[in-house]
Write a protein that holds these residues in place. Structure first.
Motif, short mmCIF file in Angstrom:
data_model
loop_
_atom_site.label_atom_id
_atom_site.label_comp_id
_atom_site.label_asym_id
_atom_site.label_seq_id
_atom_site.Cartn_x
_atom_site.Cartn_y
_atom_site.Cartn_z
N MET A 34 0.67 -1.09 -0.10
CA MET A 34 -0.24 -0.01 0.00
C MET A 34 0.88 1.37 0.05
O MET A 34 1.89 1.35 0.68
CB MET A 34 -0.85 0.00 1.28
CG MET A 34 -2.02 -1.17 1.37
SD MET A 34 -3.29 -0.76 2.47
CE MET A 34 -2.33 -0.76 4.05
N THR A 35 0.49 2.14 -0.79
CA THR A 35 1.22 3.59 -0.92
C THR A 35 0.45 4.70 -0.54
O THR A 35 1.16 5.83 -0.39
CB THR A 35 1.88 3.55 -2.25
OG1 THR A 35 0.86 3.33 -3.31
CG2 THR A 35 3.09 2.30 -2.55
N CYS A 39 -5.15 3.29 -1.90
CA CYS A 39 -5.03 2.06 -1.70
C CYS A 39 -5.84 1.62 -0.57
O CYS A 39 -6.36 0.25 -0.46
CB CYS A 39 -3.46 1.67 -1.41
SG CYS A 39 -2.38 2.11 -2.69
N VAL A 40 -5.72 2.36 0.28
CA VAL A 40 -6.42 2.08 1.59
C VAL A 40 -7.95 1.98 1.38
O VAL A 40 -8.61 0.91 1.86
CB VAL A 40 -6.41 3.07 2.67
CG1 VAL A 40 -7.44 3.12 3.62
CG2 VAL A 40 -4.96 3.39 3.14
N ARG A 42 -9.34 1.15 -1.57
CA ARG A 42 -9.40 -0.12 -2.42
C ARG A 42 -9.65 -1.37 -1.50
O ARG A 42 -10.32 -2.40 -1.74
CB ARG A 42 -8.53 -0.20 -3.43
CG ARG A 42 -8.70 -1.36 -4.22
CD ARG A 42 -7.71 -0.94 -5.41
NE ARG A 42 -7.23 -2.31 -6.10
CZ ARG A 42 -6.14 -2.31 -6.65
NH1 ARG A 42 -5.05 -1.22 -6.47
NH2 ARG A 42 -5.62 -3.58 -7.16
N VAL A 43 -8.60 -1.49 -0.47
CA VAL A 43 -8.42 -2.59 0.11
C VAL A 43 -9.69 -2.69 1.01
O VAL A 43 -10.04 -4.05 1.31
CB VAL A 43 -7.00 -2.54 1.07
CG1 VAL A 43 -7.16 -3.86 2.12
CG2 VAL A 43 -5.81 -2.62 0.31
N LEU A 60 -3.04 2.86 6.71
CA LEU A 60 -1.62 3.09 5.78
C LEU A 60 -0.40 3.23 6.66
O LEU A 60 0.63 2.56 6.14
CB LEU A 60 -1.78 4.49 4.90
CG LEU A 60 -0.66 4.47 4.13
CD1 LEU A 60 -0.39 3.49 3.06
CD2 LEU A 60 -0.96 6.02 3.24
N GLU A 63 0.48 -0.13 7.75
CA GLU A 63 0.38 -1.26 6.71
C GLU A 63 -0.62 -2.42 7.23
O GLU A 63 0.23 -3.50 6.95
CB GLU A 63 1.52 -1.36 6.17
CG GLU A 63 2.32 -0.31 5.47
CD GLU A 63 3.40 -0.75 4.70
OE1 GLU A 63 3.84 -1.12 3.55
OE2 GLU A 63 4.68 -0.37 5.62
N TYR A 90 -2.26 -6.69 -3.63
CA TYR A 90 -1.56 -6.51 -2.33
C TYR A 90 -1.12 -7.78 -1.80
O TYR A 90 -1.65 -8.88 -2.20
CB TYR A 90 -2.14 -5.47 -1.24
CG TYR A 90 -2.68 -4.21 -2.06
CD1 TYR A 90 -1.67 -3.12 -2.08
CD2 TYR A 90 -3.79 -3.99 -2.58
CE1 TYR A 90 -2.17 -1.76 -2.77
CE2 TYR A 90 -4.24 -2.76 -3.18
CZ TYR A 90 -3.33 -1.98 -3.24
OH TYR A 90 -3.76 -0.61 -3.74
N ALA A 164 1.17 -2.93 -9.26
CA ALA A 164 0.04 -2.44 -8.64
C ALA A 164 -0.99 -1.45 -9.46
O ALA A 164 -2.10 -1.72 -9.33
CB ALA A 164 0.51 -1.40 -7.37
N ASN A 175 -4.53 4.51 -8.28
CA ASN A 175 -3.80 4.53 -6.97
C ASN A 175 -2.54 5.59 -7.45
O ASN A 175 -2.47 5.69 -8.62
CB ASN A 175 -3.37 3.39 -6.25
CG ASN A 175 -2.84 2.42 -7.18
OD1 ASN A 175 -2.48 2.70 -8.55
ND2 ASN A 175 -2.96 1.11 -6.91
#
Length: 779
Positions: A34-35, A39-40, A42-43, A60, A63, A90, A164, A175
């Motif tokens: 995750m970057t 990303c947060v 989406r997960v 984040l 992680e 991920y 990614a 992202n």
């Protein structure tokens, strides 16, 4: 996990077994790769779609993800969760494995630093010609050399961005990696195309260095960011380090006939262990032999060692002083105080503040908007007559500088740093929501006994009725209170012991506690009641000649109880009650309580004291604490069940004025409803008893030592943490709001944009880390 299958029978026929029922379970899972804030989001979406998942929160900064399972087999659900994380692009990992990777070295260099070093070595020859131009030197490498240097950076070191980005595209989301992949690929492809179409011997300006340097800078920024993020979890690591590996287990004469060293995990409640000078206590327990001093600063924030002797409780993880002591283990593992502290800090750091939810909503649409802006930049420059390569470079700069890394780190980094440093000073913040609400507190309501006062009242006066023996009164009162844990009961028992008055264990029968009033039971055949003046009024016990003395004792600030006996019924009249004696109790304010109240008032916070004592006693203690009765800062004669109503009245403003954000400070089980009713409950944990545990579970903030000054400290760290969150969010938004137009207008090159993007993430985390320098206000 245990599965219970039940079956019922009706009329001789068995019904099919019902489906297994599973209790809610929480799973903590590490997530690699995750970057950014996108990303947060989406997960979290991927996890919440899974069957049996009640909720999922992704952090984040750590992680990691915390997943709450509402139904289903935990083992099967964990497999589904890991697959969902992997399908989202991920890497699902255990937290222990991630911690081990953080410490891994390859040839003495951190493993995650090697890609950065490789990027620097390959990009440096591409950048040197730009430096040479400043001094009139032309060190331009041949096109084929630039291609050979830039291509490994683009497709080997940058492979993580492509992977990614591909997963993001498959999920129809965006992202940071997608922006970097599109931008740097455009720069590399443009350079390759210009080289390919150039005539033999023609010198053309290529842009390989821009793509290679951007990737290298992003990798460097991520590495620096990871180093800084690990510092925000230093409080958790320090707490874990308090737990020793081994314990000296003593023989018990039955199961073990000799002492031995065992792993701490093998300890059981009831075991006897020896703790040598300078060692840490391996578990919570009670000293059964010896005396020493314990350094509990890492657990409670108390700088001074605490004396420990036979009968005193010790906490696992605290440091033994100069004496060797034998300790009987009381709690181990998840039931220990240290495990509870670690759990509270982890819960706070894994949680999501309300403001972060707004950030996640912004991040969900941020990347698509940036892609449209970059496309608009490309078309606008091209339409205005600029060469295609120049228009493309401006679009690349927009893509690179707009990466929402800082946005995703702004809130969790500050929360982790703030809750971590608070825990080191004895302030445990239960969740991010309590932290965010606490900064708005403008009213604090204190319970009196045990919170503002020592909570160890002494029996000051026994005023027996005419013809009643004083020692007989004390013996009867001690018999009634022998099984009670109330502070006034302990005072009666201590007074009896000081006069060598023996109290048999069965001296009182049928003893009943009347909530908020007192105790009653039979002593030597007589029905006795010991309780408050109000209760005596309810029972119809006329004080007679003791009334004037009771008023005088109350005026002096004493808490007055009455011991009364039930009179037999006369004719048709019901049984009455006759007072035997007055018992007057006194308590002392805690050191620093008056200064804590003055400090809160100086911050503009209204302060109230809520007490079950009679008004005279409450006013006398209020005067010693600096509370102003003429401004209704003293609420007396409040039953435990009514404390929550007082808090609600303070919140809605019915006690004078507009509504307020209220913090309630208490220490016992009878304070739990009031703590839950407040905007923020603060439990003062100066004991290890069950009542303190109930208060801690009802509170959003736990103060690990009985110091009223910690209340102001808790509000202070809350305000500072929220201030850092706002600063970080401000700069993260301003950075993008200012940076994107500058890049679109051609004022930023891709290299400068990449450096600025990396710097923004590092600066946000570094700003949050300034909270680690916080110390509570001094007395």
């Amino acid at each position: 996990m245990n599965t219970t299958i039940t079956a019922t029978a009706a009329e001789g026929a068995a019904t099919p077994p019902s489906a297994p029922s599973y209790p809610p379970v929480q799973i903590d899972l590490g997530i690699g790769g995750m970057t950014c804030a996108s990303c947060v989001t989406r997960v979290e979406k991927a996890l919440r779609k899974q069957e049996g998942v009640g909720d999922a929160t992704v952090n984040l900064a750590t992680e990691s993800a915390r997943v709450t399972l509402s139904s289903g087999d935990a083992q099967e659900s964990l497999a589904r969760i890991k697959r969902a994380v992997r399908d989202a692009g991920y890497e699902p990992r255990t937290l222990d494995a991630m911690d081990a990777d953080d410490k891994a070295l390859v040839y003495g260099v951190p493993r995650d630093l090697w890609p950065v070093l490789a990027g620097v070595l390959l990009s440096l020859p591409l950048v040197l010609p730009m430096v040479g131009d400043l001094f009139g030197q032309h060190w331009m490498l041949p096109a084929w050399a630039q291609f050979l240097l830039a291509t490994p950076v683009q497709f080997v070191l940058g492979a993580r961005f492509y992977r990614a980005a591909w997963h993001a595209l498959k999920a129809w989301t965006g992202n940071m990696e997608l922006l970097v992949a599109i931008g740097t690929t455009a720069g590399w492809a443009l350079s390759t195309w210009l080289w390919w179409r150039a005539a033999p011997g023609e010198t053309v300006h290529l842009y390989y260095e821009a793509s290679a340097v951007v990737i290298t800078l992003v990798l460097l920024g991520k590495w620096l960011e990871a180093r800084a993020k690990r510092q925000t979890t230093s409080a958790i690591r320090a707490l874990h380090a308090l737990r020793p590996e081994r314990a000296h287990l003593l023989p018990d004469g039955v199961r073990r006939t000799e002492s031995t060293d065992v792993a701490v995990d093998e300890l059981l409640p009831g075991d006897l262990i020896r703790v040598l000078p300078g060692e840490r206590f391996a578990a919570d327990g009670t000293v059964v032999q010896g005396q020493t001093q314990a350094d509990e600063s890492m657990l409670t924030g108390e700088a001074m060692p605490v004396a420990k002797e036979v009968g005193d409780a010790v906490t696992g993880g605290s440091l033994n002083g100069e004496g060797a002591v034998d300790v009987q283990v009381r709690a181990v593992g998840a039931q220990s105080v240290l495990a509870h502290i670690i759990g509270l800090v982890q819960d706070a750091q894994a949680g999501k503040a309300p403001v972060q939810r707004m950030v996640d909503q912004v991040a969900a649409v941020f990347v698509p908007v940036v892609l449209l802006i970059a496309l608009g930049t490309l078309l606008a420059w091209w339409w205005s007559g600029a060469p295609l390569e120049e228009a493309l470079l401006h679009a690349v700069a927009v893509l690179v500088i707009a990466c929402p890394c800082a946005l995703g780190l702004a809130t969790p980094a500050a929360i982790m740093a703030g809750t971590g440093v608070a825990a080191q000073h004895g302030i445990l913040i239960k969740d991010a929501e309590a932290l965010e609400i606490a900064h708005k507190v403008d009213t604090v309501a204190f319970d009196k006994t045990g919170t503002l006062t020592e909570g160890r009242p002494r029996l000051l006066v026994i005023e027996a009725a005419p013809g009643v023996d004083e020692e007989a009164v004390l013996q009867a009162a001690a018999a009634l209170q022998a099984q009670s844990a109330h502070p006034l009961a302990r005072a009666v028992l201590e007074a009896a012991a000081s006069r060598d008055i023996a109290v048999a264990a069965d001296a009182a029968q049928a003893v009943q506690a009347v909530s908020g009033r007192g105790n009653q039971g039979r002593v030597k055949g007589a029905l006795l009641a010991l309780g408050s003046l109000r209760w005596m009024g309810e029972l119809g016990a006329a004080l007679g000649p003791l009334a004037e003395r009771a008023d005088a004792l109350q005026a002096e600030g004493a808490t007055v109880s009455v011991l009364a006996t039930q009179l037999p019924a006369e004719g048709t009249a019901a049984p009455g009650w006759a007072p035997l004696a007055l018992l007057a109790f006194g308590d002392e304010p805690k050191p620093g309580a008056a200064r804590a109240i003055a400090g809160l008032r100086a911050q503009g916070v209204r302060v109230f004291m809520v007490s079950g004592d009679n008004r005279g006693a409450a006013l006398a203690m209020a005067a010693r604490l600096g509370l102003r009765a003429d401004q209704d800062e003293v609420v007396a004669e409040v039953l435990p069940a009514d404390k929550a109503d007082v808090v609600r009245q303070l919140r809605i403003g019915t006690m004078g004025g507009p509504s307020h954000t209220v913090a309630m400070v208490g220490d016992g089980v009878n304070d739990a409803p009031a703590l839950a009713a407040a905007d923020v409950g603060m439990a003062m944990s100066h004991s290890q008893g069950a009542s303190a545990d109930v208060a801690m579970h009802a509170a959003g903030i736990t103060l690990m030592r009985g110091d009223p000054m910690l209340v102001a400290a808790a509000l202070d760290i809350s305000r500072r943490t929220v201030r850092k969150i706002r600063q970080n969010l401000f700069w993260a938004f301003v950075y993008n709001v200012a940076g994107i137009p500058l890049a679109a207008l051609g004022f930023l090159s891709p290299v400068v944009a990449g450096a600025a993007m990396a710097l923004s993430s590092v600066s946000v985390v570094s700003n949050a880390l300034l909270l680690k320098r916080w110390t509570p206000p001094r007395r």
